[in-house]
Scaffold this active site. Structure first.
Site, PDB file in Angstrom:
ATOM      1  CG  ASN A  82      -6.141   5.973   8.696  1.00 51.13           C
ATOM      2  OD1 ASN A  82      -5.697   7.019   8.211  1.00 51.13           O
ATOM      3  ND2 ASN A  82      -5.379   5.107   9.337  1.00 51.13           N
TER       4      ASN A  82
ATOM      5  CG  PHE B  18      -0.216  -0.033   2.550  1.00 47.52           C
ATOM      6  CD1 PHE B  18       0.313   1.111   3.120  1.00 47.52           C
ATOM      7  CD2 PHE B  18      -0.087  -1.233   3.237  1.00 47.52           C
ATOM      8  CE1 PHE B  18       0.968   1.078   4.338  1.00 47.52           C
ATOM      9  CE2 PHE B  18       0.570  -1.290   4.450  1.00 47.52           C
ATOM     10  CZ  PHE B  18       1.104  -0.125   5.006  1.00 47.52           C
TER      11      PHE B  18
ATOM     12  CG  HIS C 231      -0.041   9.892  11.723  1.00 49.03           C
ATOM     13  ND1 HIS C 231       0.445   8.641  11.382  1.00 49.03           N
ATOM     14  CD2 HIS C 231       0.909  10.470  12.508  1.00 49.03           C
ATOM     15  CE1 HIS C 231       1.626   8.473  11.934  1.00 49.03           C
ATOM     16  NE2 HIS C 231       1.942   9.566  12.614  1.00 49.03           N
TER      17      HIS C 231
ATOM     18  NE  ARG D  27      -6.432   6.280  12.558  1.00 44.97           N
ATOM     19  CZ  ARG D  27      -5.350   5.812  13.157  1.00 44.97           C
ATOM     20  NH1 ARG D  27      -5.435   4.761  13.971  1.00 44.97           N
ATOM     21  NH2 ARG D  27      -4.169   6.374  12.943  1.00 44.97           N
TER      22      ARG D  27
END
Length: 211
Positions: free
Chosen positions: A124, A66, A127, A114
């Site tokens: 999402n 990813f 962080h 999230r």
């Protein structure tokens, strides 16, 4: 024998928070949640990272499937980076965020940030630093001029308390017992403010706004 100690400071744990590009328009709403959750926003900046900067920031994810999508996502628009501070800031912020996979968060932690703001397993929304070492590295990356003070532990913490905190606190508690005020908490707080031998020097640090 005189004990040599560094100048007194107040140590508070810090972590890095990022509002990711696709929900920057929710910044005010998210900051309100952050403040109501007991955090202080020490510093904040808005910036647009290049794919190369994103690669450097997420260097620990390099090589994963990813990774290209992650760097493309994080460089797709401006983001907001914040240094958050409070007791156990790292663990409390991670708890408020919820699982890193938004789909899992919606099932297991529906009230987490999230779950509320994320859209899928990659996007999402926010962080948070994983641990103290990551927080140090990430804060220096986003705020290179910030000084991260060491946190005293074990004997060093005891020495600090014995040298700088206990003597003044004992004097205040003794005076409290003699005075017997109607509201002892307010009285002691006022006394400590007036008799603090290590009054902090206040300085103004303007908020950094960058695009």
């Amino acid at each position: 024998m005189q004990i040599s100690m560094p100048p007194p400071q107040i140590y508070v744990e810090k972590t890095l928070a990022i509002i990711k590009p696709d929900i920057v328009d929710k910044e005010e709403e998210i900051q309100d949640i952050i403040l109501r959750s007991g955090f202080t926003i020490v510093q904040r900046r808005k910036l647009h990272l290049s794919p190369e900067h994103c690669s450097n920031f997420y260097v620990e994810q390099y090589g994963k499937m990813f990774f290209p999508n992650l760097t493309a996502y994080m460089s797709s628009g401006p983001l907001v980076a914040m240094i958050l501070a409070r007791h156990k800031a790292i663990s409390y912020w991670k708890e408020l965020l919820g699982p890193s996979n938004t789909l899992v968060a919606k099932e297991t932690h529906p009230d987490s940030l999230r779950a509320i703001y994320g859209t899928d397993d990659l996007r999402n929304a926010l962080h948070g630093s994983n641990d103290f070492a990551a927080a140090e590295r990430e804060i220096r990356f986003m705020f290179p001029e910030v000084i991260i003070e060491p946190i005293p532990v074990l004997q060093a913490a005891k020495d600090y308390l014995n040298l700088y905190v206990t003597p003044t606190l004992l004097k205040g508690l003794t005076a409290l017992c003699k005075e017997k005020p109607a509201d002892p908490f307010i009285w002691l707080a006022d006394w400590l403010l007036k008799n603090n031998p290590n009054k902090p020097k206040l300085c103004h640090n303007p908020t950094a706004e960058e695009l």
